[in-house]
Design an enzyme around this catalytic site. Structure first.
Site, mmCIF file in Angstrom:
data_model
loop_
_atom_site.group_PDB
_atom_site.id
_atom_site.type_symbol
_atom_site.label_atom_id
_atom_site.label_comp_id
_atom_site.label_asym_id
_atom_site.label_seq_id
_atom_site.Cartn_x
_atom_site.Cartn_y
_atom_site.Cartn_z
ATOM 1 N N HIS A 1 -1.120 -10.737 11.755
ATOM 2 C CA HIS A 1 -0.752 -9.427 11.218
ATOM 3 C C HIS A 1 -0.547 -8.491 12.404
ATOM 4 O O HIS A 1 -1.395 -8.420 13.300
ATOM 5 C CB HIS A 1 -1.859 -8.893 10.307
ATOM 6 C CG HIS A 1 -1.748 -7.417 10.053
ATOM 7 N ND1 HIS A 1 -0.629 -6.856 9.470
ATOM 8 C CD2 HIS A 1 -2.587 -6.394 10.326
ATOM 9 C CE1 HIS A 1 -0.799 -5.559 9.384
ATOM 10 N NE2 HIS A 1 -1.978 -5.234 9.898
ATOM 11 N N GLU B 1 0.841 -1.192 0.000
ATOM 12 C CA GLU B 1 0.000 0.000 0.000
ATOM 13 C C GLU B 1 0.882 1.250 0.000
ATOM 14 O O GLU B 1 0.439 2.343 0.336
ATOM 15 C CB GLU B 1 -0.975 0.001 1.173
ATOM 16 C CG GLU B 1 -0.386 -0.181 2.544
ATOM 17 C CD GLU B 1 -1.449 -0.226 3.631
ATOM 18 O OE1 GLU B 1 -2.001 0.839 3.949
ATOM 19 O OE2 GLU B 1 -1.723 -1.330 4.156
ATOM 20 N N CYS C 1 -3.360 -4.090 4.295
ATOM 21 C CA CYS C 1 -2.318 -5.016 4.756
ATOM 22 C C CYS C 1 -2.578 -6.466 4.368
ATOM 23 O O CYS C 1 -1.801 -7.350 4.725
ATOM 24 C CB CYS C 1 -2.182 -4.914 6.277
ATOM 25 S SG CYS C 1 -1.733 -3.268 6.847
#
Length: 390
Positions: free
Chosen positions: A233, A79, A111
């Site tokens: 994550h 991103e 993400c």
């Protein structure tokens, strides 16, 4: 046929700032950063590093000539893309000298995109088992100086080779995924920094985890006992722990203790790099593979991927025999240990350096950057990359 991770590499810039010192400079208690969000150090990228160079440097350390010839798919999850049209994958493909008969594309979904890239790569290898795919996750997280998100910035990249008969981890076919249109974190095309609703984003991260974990259990009959660890994550290292704690009452105290202990191991690298968006989950996985002791072949590891906006996915991998011979713990520990600490004033100076946006020419001093692949400047709106080995 087994398909999964054959090689995995990591790169982060040679500069960092200490989170204790940043907290003092921002007039907050250091524990808010080191314990509250769980960060010790934060990588700071010089102007000679961007998402392209970070990814290329991460891949450079793992690819050999056989890989370069067999890779026919390069997927770049980010991103922090540098161009609205040309994919970052094309730049990396050239910088690494990969077989020209290859597809090279860039993917975006906050993400999460690297996980989508992994799944696409698996499908490609299933059809072409003699080939390999290179998946790249590279980002620079920027929120601005003296902002609420400043302490969750970072920079780095993870490179992954997907192949048949992988050396490190087989990726299982079952996965659970979920999409919902929400506004917890976003960056319009006109903005250099992101917008975030922090409390809402944290809530949605946990809600998505519970959604996909519940779906995964229904699909597979799996329980927490089946997993040696679950990697998350990690926009900051405390985030995954909040999600993990919501499901621990499903299992015994012994399993809870194992999952909690292994969670802490999986955050080792992230704690000292910061948020790398698309690469954060895979940096956590790498940290666990290289830092955990006495892992056995056949061990199952759960993986939770989340990308704001939002998409979440839960899937799993199984460690392969002698996987530990194919990771690079010493190299990655040396990479982190050899970085240069910046003072707060130096960090702020580096942070505010920018490339021209008016088409003017700039040359950058790449001799101050120890990386092999660097951004050397901009000419006529074209970024000029250099591989020092060429």
């Amino acid at each position: 046929m087994k398909i999964g991770i054959d090689k995995i590499g990591f790169y982060t810039p040679h500069l960092y700032v200490d989170m204790n010192k940043l907290a003092v400079a921002r007039h907050v208690e250091p524990e808010k950063f080191t314990i509250g969000i769980g960060q010790s150090q934060m990588a700071v990228p010089p102007l000679t590093q961007d998402s392209v160079t970070l990814a290329a440097n991460a891949a450079l350390e793992i690819l050999d000539e056989e890989d370069r010839n067999q890779i026919d798919l390069v997927i770049f999850g980010t991103e922090s893309g540098i161009d609205h049209s040309k994919s970052a994958a094309v730049y990396v493909h050239h910088l690494l000298g990969i077989n020209p008969h290859a597809r090279s594309i860039e993917m975006k979904q906050a993400c999460y995109s690297t996980t989508a890239a992994m799944q696409l790569a698996k499908g490609h290898i299933a059809l072409h088992p003699e080939k390999k795919a290179l998946v790249l996750a590279s980002d620079i997280a920027r929120y601005g100086l003296n902002t609420g998100g400043e302490a969750t910035q970072g920079a780095g990249a993870v490179a992954i080779v997907i192949s048949a008969n992988p050396s490190i981890m087989e990726l299982e076919s079952e996965s659970a995924y979920f999409t919902n249109d929400i506004m917890d974190f976003w960056r319009p095309v006109y903005s250099d920094t992101a917008f975030v609703d922090g409390k809402f984003s944290n809530e949605q991260y946990i809600a998505f985890f519970n959604q996909v974990w519940g779906q995964y259990k229904e699909q597979t009959g799996a329980t927490l006992e089946d997993f040696e660890a679950i990697c998350f994550h990690l926009p900051y290292t405390k985030m995954g722990l909040k999600a993990l704690r919501t499901v621990l009452d499903e299992t015994s105290e012994a399993v809870q203790e194992r999952l909690l202990n292994h969670y802490q191991i999986s955050t080792t690298y992230n704690r000292n790099v910061g948020n790398i968006y698309t690469g954060s989950l895979y940096l956590s996985l790498l940290s666990f593979l290289e830092q955990a002791q006495n892992l056995q072949a056949g061990t199952k590891i759960g993986l939770y991927s989340y990308g704001s906006g939002a998409v979440g996915e839960f899937f799993a991998g199984v460690l392969q025999p002698n996987f530990e011979q194919h990771v690079q713990r010493d190299k990655h520990e040396k990479l982190l240990a050899n970085r240069k600490e910046l003072s707060i004033a130096e960090y702020e100076e580096v942070f505010q350096q920018t490339l021209p946006t008016d088409g003017s020419t700039v040359e950058l001093d790449i001799n101050q950057d120890p990386a092999i692949i660097c951004l050397a400047g901009v000419t006529e709106n074209k970024r000029q990359y250099v591989n020092k080995n060429n």
